[in-house]
Motif scaffolding. Structure first.
Motif, PDB file in Angstrom:
ATOM      1  N   GLY A  14      28.387 -15.331  -9.514  1.00  0.00           N
ATOM      2  CA  GLY A  14      27.172 -14.653  -9.237  1.00  0.00           C
ATOM      3  C   GLY A  14      27.055 -13.485 -10.216  1.00  0.00           C
ATOM      4  O   GLY A  14      27.831 -12.559  -9.905  1.00  0.00           O
ATOM      5  N   VAL A  15      26.058 -13.310 -11.061  1.00  0.00           N
ATOM      6  CA  VAL A  15      25.897 -12.178 -12.006  1.00  0.00           C
ATOM      7  C   VAL A  15      24.301 -11.735 -12.043  1.00  0.00           C
ATOM      8  O   VAL A  15      23.427 -12.449 -11.726  1.00  0.00           O
ATOM      9  CB  VAL A  15      26.196 -12.748 -13.383  1.00  0.00           C
ATOM     10  N   GLY A  16      24.212 -10.567 -12.590  1.00  0.00           N
ATOM     11  CA  GLY A  16      22.943 -10.051 -13.021  1.00  0.00           C
ATOM     12  C   GLY A  16      22.545 -10.323 -14.499  1.00  0.00           C
ATOM     13  O   GLY A  16      23.109 -11.124 -15.221  1.00  0.00           O
ATOM     14  N   THR A  17      21.419 -10.069 -14.867  1.00  0.00           N
ATOM     15  CA  THR A  17      20.828 -10.557 -16.244  1.00  0.00           C
ATOM     16  C   THR A  17      21.615  -9.884 -17.362  1.00  0.00           C
ATOM     17  O   THR A  17      21.683 -10.290 -18.178  1.00  0.00           O
ATOM     18  CB  THR A  17      19.423 -10.097 -16.490  1.00  0.00           C
ATOM     19  N   GLU A  18      22.392  -8.528 -17.038  1.00  0.00           N
ATOM     20  CA  GLU A  18      22.893  -7.793 -18.086  1.00  0.00           C
ATOM     21  C   GLU A  18      24.260  -8.261 -18.198  1.00  0.00           C
ATOM     22  O   GLU A  18      25.030  -7.963 -19.252  1.00  0.00           O
ATOM     23  CB  GLU A  18      23.412  -6.164 -17.564  1.00  0.00           C
ATOM     24  N   TYR A  19      24.649  -9.519 -17.548  1.00  0.00           N
ATOM     25  CA  TYR A  19      26.295  -9.917 -17.767  1.00  0.00           C
ATOM     26  C   TYR A  19      26.311 -10.568 -19.150  1.00  0.00           C
ATOM     27  O   TYR A  19      27.441 -10.153 -19.555  1.00  0.00           O
ATOM     28  CB  TYR A  19      26.375 -10.953 -16.408  1.00  0.00           C
ATOM     29  N   LEU A  20      25.191 -11.200 -19.665  1.00  0.00           N
ATOM     30  CA  LEU A  20      25.610 -11.638 -21.002  1.00  0.00           C
ATOM     31  C   LEU A  20      25.912 -10.684 -22.158  1.00  0.00           C
ATOM     32  O   LEU A  20      26.799 -10.616 -22.904  1.00  0.00           O
ATOM     33  CB  LEU A  20      24.337 -12.390 -21.250  1.00  0.00           C
ATOM     34  N   GLU A  21      25.266  -9.294 -22.075  1.00  0.00           N
ATOM     35  CA  GLU A  21      25.602  -8.330 -22.979  1.00  0.00           C
ATOM     36  C   GLU A  21      26.849  -7.731 -22.734  1.00  0.00           C
ATOM     37  O   GLU A  21      27.588  -7.666 -23.492  1.00  0.00           O
ATOM     38  CB  GLU A  21      24.385  -7.301 -22.728  1.00  0.00           C
ATOM     39  N   ILE A  22      27.172  -7.389 -21.695  1.00  0.00           N
ATOM     40  CA  ILE A  22      28.438  -6.815 -21.072  1.00  0.00           C
ATOM     41  C   ILE A  22      29.598  -7.744 -21.523  1.00  0.00           C
ATOM     42  O   ILE A  22      30.594  -7.071 -22.285  1.00  0.00           O
ATOM     43  CB  ILE A  22      28.641  -6.878 -19.562  1.00  0.00           C
ATOM     44  N   ARG A  23      29.421  -9.122 -21.356  1.00  0.00           N
ATOM     45  CA  ARG A  23      30.627 -10.045 -21.767  1.00  0.00           C
ATOM     46  C   ARG A  23      30.482 -10.452 -23.363  1.00  0.00           C
ATOM     47  O   ARG A  23      31.277 -11.306 -23.919  1.00  0.00           O
ATOM     48  CB  ARG A  23      30.583 -11.156 -20.913  1.00  0.00           C
ATOM     49  N   GLN A  24      29.200  -9.836 -24.023  1.00  0.00           N
ATOM     50  CA  GLN A  24      29.126 -10.415 -25.360  1.00  0.00           C
ATOM     51  C   GLN A  24      28.921 -11.986 -25.390  1.00  0.00           C
ATOM     52  O   GLN A  24      29.443 -12.509 -26.210  1.00  0.00           O
ATOM     53  CB  GLN A  24      30.141  -9.995 -26.265  1.00  0.00           C
ATOM     54  N   LEU A  25      28.151 -12.378 -24.532  1.00  0.00           N
ATOM     55  CA  LEU A  25      27.607 -13.887 -24.404  1.00  0.00           C
ATOM     56  C   LEU A  25      26.102 -14.006 -25.093  1.00  0.00           C
ATOM     57  O   LEU A  25      25.423 -12.939 -24.735  1.00  0.00           O
ATOM     58  CB  LEU A  25      27.901 -14.611 -23.125  1.00  0.00           C
ATOM     59  N   SER A  26      25.898 -15.157 -25.477  1.00  0.00           N
ATOM     60  CA  SER A  26      24.488 -15.536 -25.741  1.00  0.00           C
ATOM     61  C   SER A  26      24.064 -16.952 -25.493  1.00  0.00           C
ATOM     62  O   SER A  26      25.084 -17.838 -25.369  1.00  0.00           O
ATOM     63  CB  SER A  26      24.428 -15.273 -27.347  1.00  0.00           C
ATOM     64  N   VAL A  27      22.881 -17.084 -25.181  1.00  0.00           N
ATOM     65  CA  VAL A  27      22.304 -18.392 -24.638  1.00  0.00           C
ATOM     66  C   VAL A  27      21.913 -19.079 -26.134  1.00  0.00           C
ATOM     67  O   VAL A  27      21.312 -18.695 -26.680  1.00  0.00           O
ATOM     68  CB  VAL A  27      21.085 -18.420 -23.758  1.00  0.00           C
ATOM     69  N   GLU A  28      22.655 -20.636 -26.159  1.00  0.00           N
ATOM     70  CA  GLU A  28      22.463 -21.324 -27.512  1.00  0.00           C
ATOM     71  C   GLU A  28      21.318 -22.152 -27.187  1.00  0.00           C
ATOM     72  O   GLU A  28      20.499 -22.283 -28.026  1.00  0.00           O
ATOM     73  CB  GLU A  28      23.658 -22.138 -27.749  1.00  0.00           C
ATOM     74  N   ASN A  29      21.076 -22.573 -26.065  1.00  0.00           N
ATOM     75  CA  ASN A  29      19.945 -23.596 -25.686  1.00  0.00           C
ATOM     76  C   ASN A  29      19.349 -23.263 -24.319  1.00  0.00           C
ATOM     77  O   ASN A  29      20.095 -22.940 -23.370  1.00  0.00           O
ATOM     78  CB  ASN A  29      20.418 -24.900 -25.689  1.00  0.00           C
ATOM     79  N   GLY A  30      17.997 -23.262 -24.210  1.00  0.00           N
ATOM     80  CA  GLY A  30      17.202 -22.540 -23.118  1.00  0.00           C
ATOM     81  C   GLY A  30      17.305 -21.216 -22.994  1.00  0.00           C
ATOM     82  O   GLY A  30      16.991 -20.355 -24.223  1.00  0.00           O
ATOM     83  N   GLU A  31      17.409 -20.550 -21.948  1.00  0.00           N
ATOM     84  CA  GLU A  31      17.349 -19.236 -21.738  1.00  0.00           C
ATOM     85  C   GLU A  31      18.058 -18.837 -20.452  1.00  0.00           C
ATOM     86  O   GLU A  31      18.426 -19.686 -19.539  1.00  0.00           O
ATOM     87  CB  GLU A  31      15.825 -18.852 -21.565  1.00  0.00           C
ATOM     88  N   MET A  32      18.297 -17.486 -20.298  1.00  0.00           N
ATOM     89  CA  MET A  32      19.139 -16.846 -19.191  1.00  0.00           C
ATOM     90  C   MET A  32      17.941 -16.625 -18.140  1.00  0.00           C
ATOM     91  O   MET A  32      16.654 -16.547 -18.467  1.00  0.00           O
ATOM     92  CB  MET A  32      19.428 -15.320 -19.483  1.00  0.00           C
ATOM     93  N   PHE A  33      18.567 -16.894 -16.870  1.00  0.00           N
ATOM     94  CA  PHE A  33      17.535 -16.815 -15.670  1.00  0.00           C
ATOM     95  C   PHE A  33      17.085 -15.285 -15.676  1.00  0.00           C
ATOM     96  O   PHE A  33      17.631 -14.319 -16.486  1.00  0.00           O
ATOM     97  CB  PHE A  33      18.315 -16.911 -14.348  1.00  0.00           C
ATOM     98  N   THR A  34      16.038 -14.965 -15.119  1.00  0.00           N
ATOM     99  CA  THR A  34      15.202 -13.583 -14.950  1.00  0.00           C
ATOM    100  C   THR A  34      15.563 -12.885 -13.670  1.00  0.00           C
ATOM    101  O   THR A  34      15.972 -13.402 -12.742  1.00  0.00           O
ATOM    102  CB  THR A  34      13.909 -14.155 -15.184  1.00  0.00           C
ATOM    103  N   GLU A  35      14.943 -11.583 -13.773  1.00  0.00           N
ATOM    104  CA  GLU A  35      15.164 -10.608 -12.918  1.00  0.00           C
ATOM    105  C   GLU A  35      14.564 -11.330 -11.547  1.00  0.00           C
ATOM    106  O   GLU A  35      14.581 -11.248 -10.516  1.00  0.00           O
ATOM    107  CB  GLU A  35      14.547  -9.514 -13.158  1.00  0.00           C
ATOM    108  N   ALA A  36      13.179 -12.188 -11.842  1.00  0.00           N
ATOM    109  CA  ALA A  36      12.504 -12.868 -10.952  1.00  0.00           C
ATOM    110  C   ALA A  36      13.205 -13.903 -10.119  1.00  0.00           C
ATOM    111  O   ALA A  36      13.138 -14.134  -8.891  1.00  0.00           O
ATOM    112  CB  ALA A  36      11.247 -13.252 -11.218  1.00  0.00           C
TER     113      ALA A  36
END
Length: 116
Positions: A14-36
């Motif tokens: 279970g993570v927040g939207t900032e997790y990708l930036e913190i872990r230096q990850l990126s979404v290759e296909n699709g998108e990250m889930f939103t704050e909503a």
């Protein structure tokens, strides 16, 4: 994790939207889930390449598909860019990320964060 006739042992983080930036990850296909999605405890997730390879071995695009974890369906909204193995030999692509509120309420049945 189960998708159709395929399954793969994994856990859901279970993570927040900032997790990708913190872990230096990126979404290759699709998108990250939103704050909503976090506010609504939506049953959505972002998965790593190892999960994709094992649950969708026929090469189909997993975005929009439903996978199950403990009988709970999650809709895949994104696939992470492959990172490979870390220096400890752990596969960094065997991850399933979902909104932290969803994991708290729907998987763990708790009302508090267990770790930060």
């Amino acid at each position: 994790m189960i998708a159709g006739n395929n399954n793969y042992p994994s856990s859901v983080s279970g993570v927040g939207t900032e997790y990708l930036e913190i872990r230096q990850l990126s979404v290759e296909n699709g998108e990250m889930f939103t704050e909503a999605d976090i506010q609504a405890s939506a049953k959505v997730c972002v998965i790593g390449k190892t999960i994709v390879d094992n649950l969708f071995p026929d090469g189909k695009d997993p975005v929009g598909k439903v996978i199950r974890f403990n009988q709970i369906p999650f809709r895949v909204v994104g696939v992470l860019k492959a990172k490979g193995y870390n220096s400890m030999g752990m596969d960094q692509d065997a991850v399933v990320l979902a909104p932290y509120t969803t994991v708290m309420k729907r998987l763990l049945a708790v009302t508090y964060l267990q770790g930060i």
